[in-house]
Design a protein around this motif. Sequence first.
Motif, PDB file in Angstrom:
ATOM      1  N   VAL A   1       0.841  -1.202   0.000  1.00  0.00           N
ATOM      2  CA  VAL A   1       0.000   0.000   0.000  1.00  0.00           C
ATOM      3  C   VAL A   1       0.872   1.247   0.000  1.00  0.00           C
ATOM      4  CG1 VAL A   1      -1.681   1.332   1.346  1.00  0.00           C
ATOM      5  CG2 VAL A   1      -1.947  -1.151   1.115  1.00  0.00           C
ATOM      6  N   PHE A   2       1.906   1.232   0.839  1.00  0.00           N
ATOM      7  CA  PHE A   2       2.812   2.381   0.884  1.00  0.00           C
ATOM      8  C   PHE A   2       3.480   2.602  -0.466  1.00  0.00           C
ATOM      9  CE2 PHE A   2       7.004   4.245   1.326  1.00  0.00           C
ATOM     10  CZ  PHE A   2       6.749   5.370   2.083  1.00  0.00           C
ATOM     11  N   ALA A   3       3.984   1.522  -1.087  1.00  0.00           N
ATOM     12  CA  ALA A   3       4.720   1.653  -2.343  1.00  0.00           C
ATOM     13  C   ALA A   3       3.842   2.235  -3.449  1.00  0.00           C
ATOM     14  CB  ALA A   3       5.280   0.295  -2.769  1.00  0.00           C
ATOM     15  N   LEU A   4       2.607   1.740  -3.562  1.00  0.00           N
ATOM     16  CA  LEU A   4       1.717   2.240  -4.610  1.00  0.00           C
ATOM     17  C   LEU A   4       1.267   3.670  -4.330  1.00  0.00           C
ATOM     18  CD1 LEU A   4      -0.438  -0.940  -5.291  1.00  0.00           C
ATOM     19  CD2 LEU A   4       1.206   0.128  -6.845  1.00  0.00           C
ATOM     20  N   SER A   5       0.976   3.971  -3.067  1.00  0.00           N
ATOM     21  CA  SER A   5       0.590   5.338  -2.702  1.00  0.00           C
ATOM     22  C   SER A   5       1.759   6.293  -2.920  1.00  0.00           C
ATOM     23  CB  SER A   5       0.131   5.383  -1.239  1.00  0.00           C
ATOM     24  OG  SER A   5      -0.959   4.506  -1.014  1.00  0.00           O
ATOM     25  N   PHE A   6       2.958   5.833  -2.565  1.00  0.00           N
ATOM     26  CA  PHE A   6       4.166   6.611  -2.763  1.00  0.00           C
ATOM     27  C   PHE A   6       4.406   6.855  -4.254  1.00  0.00           C
ATOM     28  CE2 PHE A   6       8.841   7.053  -2.986  1.00  0.00           C
ATOM     29  CZ  PHE A   6       9.048   8.020  -2.030  1.00  0.00           C
ATOM     30  N   GLY A   7       4.183   5.813  -5.072  1.00  0.00           N
ATOM     31  CA  GLY A   7       4.357   5.955  -6.510  1.00  0.00           C
ATOM     32  C   GLY A   7       3.417   6.982  -7.108  1.00  0.00           C
ATOM     33  N   LEU A   8       2.167   6.986  -6.639  1.00  0.00           N
ATOM     34  CA  LEU A   8       1.215   7.976  -7.143  1.00  0.00           C
ATOM     35  C   LEU A   8       1.586   9.381  -6.696  1.00  0.00           C
ATOM     36  CD1 LEU A   8      -2.360   6.385  -6.966  1.00  0.00           C
ATOM     37  CD2 LEU A   8      -1.126   7.190  -8.975  1.00  0.00           C
ATOM     38  N   LEU A   9       2.142   9.502  -5.486  1.00  0.00           N
ATOM     39  CA  LEU A   9       2.584  10.825  -5.051  1.00  0.00           C
ATOM     40  C   LEU A   9       3.743  11.316  -5.907  1.00  0.00           C
ATOM     41  CD1 LEU A   9       1.972  12.979  -2.842  1.00  0.00           C
ATOM     42  CD2 LEU A   9       3.937  12.057  -1.606  1.00  0.00           C
ATOM     43  N   ILE A  10       4.640  10.398  -6.276  1.00  0.00           N
ATOM     44  CA  ILE A  10       5.724  10.753  -7.192  1.00  0.00           C
ATOM     45  C   ILE A  10       5.153  11.246  -8.520  1.00  0.00           C
ATOM     46  CG2 ILE A  10       7.568   9.774  -8.622  1.00  0.00           C
ATOM     47  CD1 ILE A  10       8.406   8.111  -6.242  1.00  0.00           C
TER      48      ILE A  10
ATOM     49  N   SER B   1       4.106  15.503 -12.429  1.00  0.00           N
ATOM     50  CA  SER B   1       3.195  16.282 -13.264  1.00  0.00           C
ATOM     51  C   SER B   1       3.195  17.755 -12.863  1.00  0.00           C
ATOM     52  CB  SER B   1       1.770  15.719 -13.143  1.00  0.00           C
ATOM     53  OG  SER B   1       1.693  14.415 -13.683  1.00  0.00           O
ATOM     54  N   ARG B   2       3.374  18.017 -11.568  1.00  0.00           N
ATOM     55  CA  ARG B   2       3.355  19.393 -11.090  1.00  0.00           C
ATOM     56  C   ARG B   2       4.646  20.136 -11.442  1.00  0.00           C
ATOM     57  NH1 ARG B   2       1.856  20.983  -4.897  1.00  0.00           N
ATOM     58  NH2 ARG B   2       0.343  19.321  -5.329  1.00  0.00           N
ATOM     59  N   GLN B   3       5.809  19.469 -11.265  1.00  0.00           N
ATOM     60  CA  GLN B   3       7.088  20.168 -11.350  1.00  0.00           C
ATOM     61  C   GLN B   3       7.774  20.072 -12.701  1.00  0.00           C
ATOM     62  OE1 GLN B   3       7.684  22.108  -9.049  1.00  0.00           O
ATOM     63  NE2 GLN B   3       6.669  21.319  -7.231  1.00  0.00           N
ATOM     64  N   VAL B   4       7.267  19.237 -13.616  1.00  0.00           N
ATOM     65  CA  VAL B   4       7.886  19.188 -14.939  1.00  0.00           C
ATOM     66  C   VAL B   4       7.845  20.566 -15.600  1.00  0.00           C
ATOM     67  CG1 VAL B   4       5.735  18.492 -16.096  1.00  0.00           C
ATOM     68  CG2 VAL B   4       7.951  17.953 -17.145  1.00  0.00           C
ATOM     69  N   LEU B   5       6.838  21.361 -15.249  1.00  0.00           N
ATOM     70  CA  LEU B   5       6.737  22.716 -15.793  1.00  0.00           C
ATOM     71  C   LEU B   5       7.992  23.536 -15.489  1.00  0.00           C
ATOM     72  CD1 LEU B   5       4.914  25.051 -17.011  1.00  0.00           C
ATOM     73  CD2 LEU B   5       4.343  25.561 -14.626  1.00  0.00           C
ATOM     74  N   ASN B   6       8.545  23.363 -14.293  1.00  0.00           N
ATOM     75  CA  ASN B   6       9.694  24.169 -13.895  1.00  0.00           C
ATOM     76  C   ASN B   6      10.902  23.914 -14.784  1.00  0.00           C
ATOM     77  OD1 ASN B   6       7.983  24.856 -11.788  1.00  0.00           O
ATOM     78  ND2 ASN B   6       8.853  23.334 -10.422  1.00  0.00           N
ATOM     79  N   ALA B   7      11.031  22.675 -15.252  1.00  0.00           N
ATOM     80  CA  ALA B   7      12.168  22.326 -16.102  1.00  0.00           C
ATOM     81  C   ALA B   7      12.088  23.008 -17.460  1.00  0.00           C
ATOM     82  CB  ALA B   7      12.245  20.807 -16.278  1.00  0.00           C
ATOM     83  N   VAL B   8      10.882  23.332 -17.901  1.00  0.00           N
ATOM     84  CA  VAL B   8      10.728  23.943 -19.221  1.00  0.00           C
ATOM     85  C   VAL B   8      10.446  25.443 -19.115  1.00  0.00           C
ATOM     86  CG1 VAL B   8       9.946  21.752 -20.185  1.00  0.00           C
ATOM     87  CG2 VAL B   8       8.241  23.401 -19.404  1.00  0.00           C
TER      88      VAL B   8
ATOM     89  N   GLY C   1       6.989  13.677  -2.770  1.00  0.00           N
ATOM     90  CA  GLY C   1       6.834  14.925  -3.508  1.00  0.00           C
ATOM     91  C   GLY C   1       8.169  15.452  -3.993  1.00  0.00           C
ATOM     92  N   MET C   2       9.189  15.354  -3.151  1.00  0.00           N
ATOM     93  CA  MET C   2      10.517  15.807  -3.540  1.00  0.00           C
ATOM     94  C   MET C   2      11.112  14.917  -4.626  1.00  0.00           C
ATOM     95  SD  MET C   2      10.971  18.505  -1.863  1.00  0.00           S
ATOM     96  CE  MET C   2      10.361  19.373  -0.423  1.00  0.00           C
TER      97      MET C   2
ATOM     98  N   GLY D   1       1.501   8.515 -14.861  1.00  0.00           N
ATOM     99  CA  GLY D   1       0.392   8.660 -13.921  1.00  0.00           C
ATOM    100  C   GLY D   1      -0.801   7.797 -14.281  1.00  0.00           C
ATOM    101  N   LEU D   2      -1.146   7.728 -15.562  1.00  0.00           N
ATOM    102  CA  LEU D   2      -2.285   6.919 -15.984  1.00  0.00           C
ATOM    103  C   LEU D   2      -2.047   5.438 -15.716  1.00  0.00           C
ATOM    104  CD1 LEU D   2      -3.219   8.702 -19.339  1.00  0.00           C
ATOM    105  CD2 LEU D   2      -4.587   8.639 -17.235  1.00  0.00           C
TER     106      LEU D   2
END
Length: 447
Positions: free
Chosen positions: A26-35, A40-47, A158-159, A189-190
């Motif tokens: 449960v932790f691994a899958l929840s952690f993966g979705l948080l990643i 998705s949130r921070q890829v914008l910063n790279a561009v 998140g980090m 993500g999908l």
Amino acid sequence: MAYHTPSDDGLADDNPNVPRYYAWIVFALSFGLLISDYMSRQVLNAVFPLLKVEWQLSDARLGLLSGIVALMVGLLTFPLSLLADRWGRVRSLALMAVLWSLATLGCGLAQDYNQMFAARFLVGVGEAAYGSVGIAVVLSVFPKHMRATLTGAFMAGGMFGSVLGMALGGGIAAHVGWRWAFAGMALFGLTLAVLYPIIVKEGRIAPQGTQGAARGQGEADDKPARLPLGSLFGSRSVRAAYVGSGLQLFVGGTFIVWMPSFMNRYYAMGADRAGAGAAAVVLASGAGMVLCGMLSDRLCRHSPPRKITLAIAYCLGSCVLLSVAFAMAPGALQLALIGAGMFLAAGTTGPAGAMVANLTHRSIHGTAFATLTLANNLLGLAPGPFLTGVLADHLGLATAFQLVPLLSIASAAVFWYARRHYEHDARCAAAAAAAVAARAPAMEVQA
């Protein structure tokens, strides 16, 4: 004298009735979705550098593209977390992931700034309640003495997601264009959104005793059943935990958003190298979340108030290191100090999360962490990037970076206030939780 926290209520169980191997799944899958959430949130910063040139954008407008996501997370996390508690956390988490992934794909298809802004708005809607509901799921399947460790480790996703989003996004953008960077994050993500409800089952993660209580609340509509909601804001310490955490994330969140641009402007790096360099700094922040949370649990297992003292030390240490770093000329020593400062800046995540969990009733932990997320976003993650962009337009990014760490002093002051009142507030919360637990059997009989 033994110290009792609100987690010692009648519903709390230091050994949840969940196999340890399944808890880690449960932790691994929840952690993966948080990643995925933060990729998705921070890829914008790279561009950012590419969008700035292609669409002729100011730093303030770039910062707004980042800030709108945090703003929507802040505004919607509370109502959507309440909805998830009623409708089902697993289904809710899967739908959230589908929405933010499709919205990220929409970012890659955007033809102008307004379309990009609308897509980022939807990314924020999709991500709004994931952190609060996800950590509530994780805490429900692990012993309570691991709360600071689990909170720090989970939120470190998140980090790590930011690291991957910036590093992979910058690399993809440099080779095949910035639009494909968004598409790659969306696909990841999908995939996880489809797997999550197949493997994680609502019935297996529900804490013992909560199903009966839920039936009692739904069928009997007893007013006493609502009493735990009062613990959301019922003490000075928990209110201070929200504010202190939010102010400290103003610092950490701002540097995560603007670090690729800092590398591009002051180290003359391209989008790929700037993304990778910034990712290394953010990785230090993620490590700080995990290791500082583990240190808090290790040193303070029998004295929870000491965790707040550590949080104060993390705030002040990060302020000193980052202030010195950004007063220096670009170079290896500056980067080393930035990494050390970011390591400590994120250290308050575990102690703050443990404070919230200990001062609120376990039956409303999803809502409690939604409140913490609300504070983190409205006080830190939403205004930080935008206000820093405004300062950068007028004073330059380097000067803006010198001013941002001063917010850690305010955060330390708020945590000091919480430390003064924590023991009294925790005893009161424990007594209230025990009273609620004593009424639970009567509620089930009436239902």
